[in-house]
Design an enzyme around this catalytic site. Structure first.
Site, mmCIF file in Angstrom:
data_model
loop_
_atom_site.group_PDB
_atom_site.id
_atom_site.type_symbol
_atom_site.label_atom_id
_atom_site.label_comp_id
_atom_site.label_asym_id
_atom_site.label_seq_id
_atom_site.Cartn_x
_atom_site.Cartn_y
_atom_site.Cartn_z
ATOM 1 N N ASP A 281 0.819 -1.203 0.000
ATOM 2 C CA ASP A 281 0.000 0.000 0.000
ATOM 3 C C ASP A 281 0.858 1.261 0.000
ATOM 4 O OD1 ASP A 281 -2.682 1.305 0.430
ATOM 5 O OD2 ASP A 281 -1.696 1.964 2.276
ATOM 6 N N GLU A 334 1.189 -0.534 -5.142
ATOM 7 C CA GLU A 334 0.238 0.547 -5.394
ATOM 8 C C GLU A 334 1.079 1.827 -5.464
ATOM 9 O OE1 GLU A 334 -3.398 3.198 -3.602
ATOM 10 O OE2 GLU A 334 -1.799 2.405 -2.363
#
Length: 601
Positions: A281, A334
Site C-alpha cells: 500500500d 500501489e
C-alpha cells in the site's frame, strides 16, 4: 535481528511456560503483565541483553493468556504496550496481546509445490478484491471458507486480494492503520481459522494476495508509537516521521532493526500463512520525501533530491529477498506516480516488484465512461493513451475499493446515462478491462452492479441479483473469466508489445475501438462500440482468413442486453482493412464490446 524475527521475539509457548522477548533498547525497565498476575508486572521483570532485547519467562502460562509489556521509557514514563510481534490479540477495541501456538495442519502441499514453477506475469490473473467483514457481515474466517471461497470459484477469479487482515484497532480504517503486524485480526477468528481460509482458497485453485501496509502506523499509545519512550520505530524528525495526510507515524527505514521488523513480517505471511502475494500500500508516500509536503516541509536526500533512498533500498531488499525465498509469488506496488522502474529487476536498478497498479489507466477509463456518449468523441484518447506507456511496467488494471468510497459512489453509479445505459456501460467497461493488456482487479460488488457506495458496516446488496440486469452483470463477469482463463491471447503476452495491436484507434466520431490480442498461439479481436448508437455495418480488419465466432458480446440477452449481437457465423472477407489482409462487416450494438475468435481456436 534476522529475517525470521518471529522465532526469537514475541511470546512462545515452550516447556510448560511462555518465553517473552521484546526489542526496547532505550527502556529503563520492562515487565510482563497480564491476566495471570492481575496486570501487575512487578513479579515478572524481563532482563535486557546487549542487543536491546528484553527477555524472560513465565512458568505455568498457557495458550490464550492475555498479556502486555509494561515499559519504563527513556523519558521516565511507564506505558503499557501491546507486543509488536503478537501472533494473536483481543478483539478490538480491547488491545491486549494473546499467547498463541498454531496447531494447524496444512492440506495445500500440491498447491505450494506447483507454485514454485509458476510465472505470474505470463499467466491469467483475475483478482477479486474483498473486505472480509462486509462481503457478508457476521461471518468469521471459517464461515468465509464455506461461502466466499465457492463464490469466488464460481465467478472464475484466479486470485483474491484481501484488504488488510493485520490487526487494527479502528474498523473504519479497513485495516490500513495497523497495530498488530504479525496477527490476523481477531474480529473473525484466531490465526488458525485464517490459515483454514487460505487453505480453502488453495483447495479451490485460488491464490491469496494480502494488502500490506509498511507506509505508516497509528499513534495509539499502547502500540508501536514511542515504544520505549523514544521514536523507536518512527523517524525522530517530524519532517520524516509523521505523515501529514493520515496523522500517523512513518517507519524509520534507515534503522536496521526497523527494516528487519518489516522484512521479517513479509516473510511471516508467506511462510506461516502460505499467501501468494503482497500488494504493498501507498508506495509513492514512501518513495518521495516531499509526498504531501509543501516547501519547507521536507528535507532533501544526500544528493539534494526528493527520493527517499532508504525506501528505495528497502523495496529492493524486500522484493529480491521475497522472490528468492518464496519463488513465484506476486509482489504488487500501489504506486501512483511515473517513478521509473517499479517492476524492473533490482539488478538493473529497479524496485523489483512483480506488478504495479496502473492508476493512470483507471482514472482515464472511468473518466471516459462517465461522459455521455454524445460527447465521447472529444475524450477518445483517454482510452488509447495507456498503450503509449503500457510496456514500461508490468501492470494490474484496478477498479478497487478506493473508487467506491468517500462520496465517489458505486462503479455502476459512475457510468453515464439512465439505468439501462449505465448497466450497458458497466458491461462494456468490464469487458474492455478484461481484454486490455494487464491483469485485472475488481472490488467486490462490482460484479453485481452494486447501486450504493461501499460501506464497511453492511453487506453487499445481494438482493440486487433478483433483478435480471444485475444478475446479468454477474453472469458476464463469470463468462469473462471463463473466456479469459481459457484463451492465452488475453494474458500470455500482457507485457510484451507483440501481444497487442490496434486495428482501430482513431474513430473518435464513431466511438469505436478495435484491437488484436495474441499469445500462446491464440488470437482474439476486441471491438468496442461505446457510442449510444448501433452501427449496422462496421468493417473490422481481421488478421486471419476463414470462419470466426463471437466468443462474447456484452449486449447478449443473457447479460441483460438487448440481444442485438453479431451473428454466430462470421466469415472473413478477402478485403484488406485496418492494415490486415482480411476483414468483416459487423453489426455493433450500442454501448457494447464484442470479442471474436477464429472458429478453429
Amino acid at each position: 535481528m534476522t529475517r525470521d524475527l518471529w522465532h526469537d521475539l514475541g511470546s512462545h509457548l515452550r516447556r510448560g511456560g511462555v518465553d517473552f522477548a521484546v526489542w526496547a533498547p532505550n527502556a529503563r525497565d520492562v515487565q510482563v503483565l497480564g491476566d495471570f498476575n492481575g496486570w501487575d508486572g512487578g513479579g515478572h521483570p524481563l532482563v535486557r541483553g546487549d542487543d536491546g532485547v528484553w527477555r524472560g519467562r513465565v512458568e505455568g502460562l498457557g495458550a490464550g493468556a492475555l498479556y502486555k509489556y509494561a515499559v519504563h521509557g527513556a523519558d521516565d514514563v511507564w506505558r503499557q504496550k501491546a507486543d509488536p510481534l503478537a501472533l494473536w490479540t483481543e478483539v478490538p477495541p480491547a488491545n491486549a496481546s494473546r499467547v498463541f501456538a498454531s496447531g494447524y495442519t496444512w492440506a495445500d502441499d500440491d498447491w505450494m509445490e506447483q507454485r514454485r514453477d509458476r510465472r505470474p506475469w505470463a499467466e491469467p490473473m483475475s483478482v477479486y478484491e474483498v473486505h472480509l467483514g462486509s462481503w457478508r457481515t457476521g461471518l468469521g474466517y471459517r464461515e468465509l471458507a464455506e461461502t466466499l471461497v465457492p463464490y469466488v470459484a464460481e465467478r472464475g477469479f484466479s486470485h483474491v486480494e484481501l484488504m488488510p487482515v493485520m490487526e487494527h484497532p479502528y474498523g473504519g480504517s479497513w485495516g490500513y492503520q495497523v497495530t498488530g503486524y504479525y496477527a490476523p485480526t481477531s474480529r473473525w477468528g484466531d490465526p488458525d481459522d485464517f490459515r483454514a481460509l487460505v487453505d480453502a482458497f488453495h483447495a479451490a485453485g485460488i491464490g491469496v494476495i494480502l494488502d500490506w501496509v509498511p507506509a505508516h502506523f497509528p499513534r495509539d499509545e499502547w502500540a508501536l508509537a514511542r515504544f520505549d519512550g523514544t521514536p523507536l520505530y518512527e523517524h525522530a524528525d517530524p519532517l520524516r516521521g509523521e505523515h501529514p495526510d493520515w496523522g500517523t507515524y512513518v517507519f524509520d527505514l534507515g534503522k536496521k532493526e526497523v527494516r528487519e521488523f518489516l522484512l521479517a513480517n513479509a516473510f511471516w505471511w508467506f511462510e506461516e500463512f502460505h499467501v501468494d502475494g503482497l500488494r504493498v500500500d501507498a508506495v509513492a508516500s514512501m518513495l518521495y520525501l516531499d509526498y504531501s509536503r509543501g516547501p519547507g516541509g521536507w528535507v532533501p536526500n544526500a544528493h539534494g533530491g526528493n527520493i527517499d533512498l532508504d525506501a528505495v533500498t528497502f523495496f529492493q531488499e524486500l522484493n529480491a529477498s521475497c522472490y528468492d525465498r518464496f519463488g513465484a509469488i506476486a509482489m504488487i506496488a500501489e504506486e501512483s506516480t511515473a517513478y521509473d522502474g517499479v517492476t524492473r529487476d533490482v539488478t538493473h536498478g529497479g524496485l523489483g516488484f512483480g506488478f504495479k497498479w496502473n492508476l493512470g489507466w483507471m482514472h482515464d477509463t472511468l473518466d471516459y465512461f462517465a461522459v455521455d456518449p454524445v460527447h465521447r468523441s472529444g475524450e477518445h484518447n483517454r482510452l488509447t493513451f495507456a498503450m503509449m506507456y503500457h510496456d514500461a511496467e508490468n501492470f494490474v488494471l484496478p477498479f478497487s475499493h478506493d473508487e467506491v468510497v468517500h462520496g465517489k459512489g458505486s462503479l455502476l453509479g459512475k457510468m453515464a446515462g439512465d439505468r439501462e445505459q449505465q448497466l450497458a456501460n458497466l458491461r462494456s467497461l468490464l469487458a474492455y478491462q478484461w481484454s486490455h493488456p494487464g491483469k485485472q482487479l475488481l472490488f467486490m460488488g462490482g460484479e453485481i452492479a452494486q447501486l450504493s457506495e461501499w460501506s464497511d458496516e453492511r453487506s453487499l446488496d445481494w438482493s440486487l441479483l433478483d433483478d435480471p440486469g444485475h444478475a446479468g452483470v454477474q453472469r458476464l463477469v463469470t463468462d469473462l473469466n471463463a473466456v479469459y482463463g481459457a484463451n492465452p491471447a488475453l494474458w500470455a503476452k500482457d507485457h510484451d508489445p507483440d501481444g497487442f495491436r490496434w486495428l482501430e484507434a482513431d474513430d473518435a466520431a464513431g466511438n469505436v475501438y478495435a484491437f488484436v490480442r495474441r499469445g500462446g498461439g491464440r488470437t482474439l479481436v476486441c471491438v468496442a462500440n461505446l457510442s449510444g448508437r448501433t452501427w449496422p455495418t462496421y468493417r473490422v480488419g481481421l488478421p486471419l482468413a476463414g470462419a470466426w465466432r463471437v466468443a462474447l458480446c456484452t449486449d447478449d440477452a443473457a447479460y441483460g442486453g438487448t440481444g442485438d449481437t453479431p451473428g454466430p457465423e462470421i466469415v472473413a472477407d478477402e478485403v484488406a482493412w485496418h492494415d490486415q489482409p482480411h476483414s468483416v462487416e459487423l453489426r455493433l450494438p450500442a454501448l457494447s464490446v464484442t470479442w471474436l475468435e477464429p472458429a478453429d481456436g
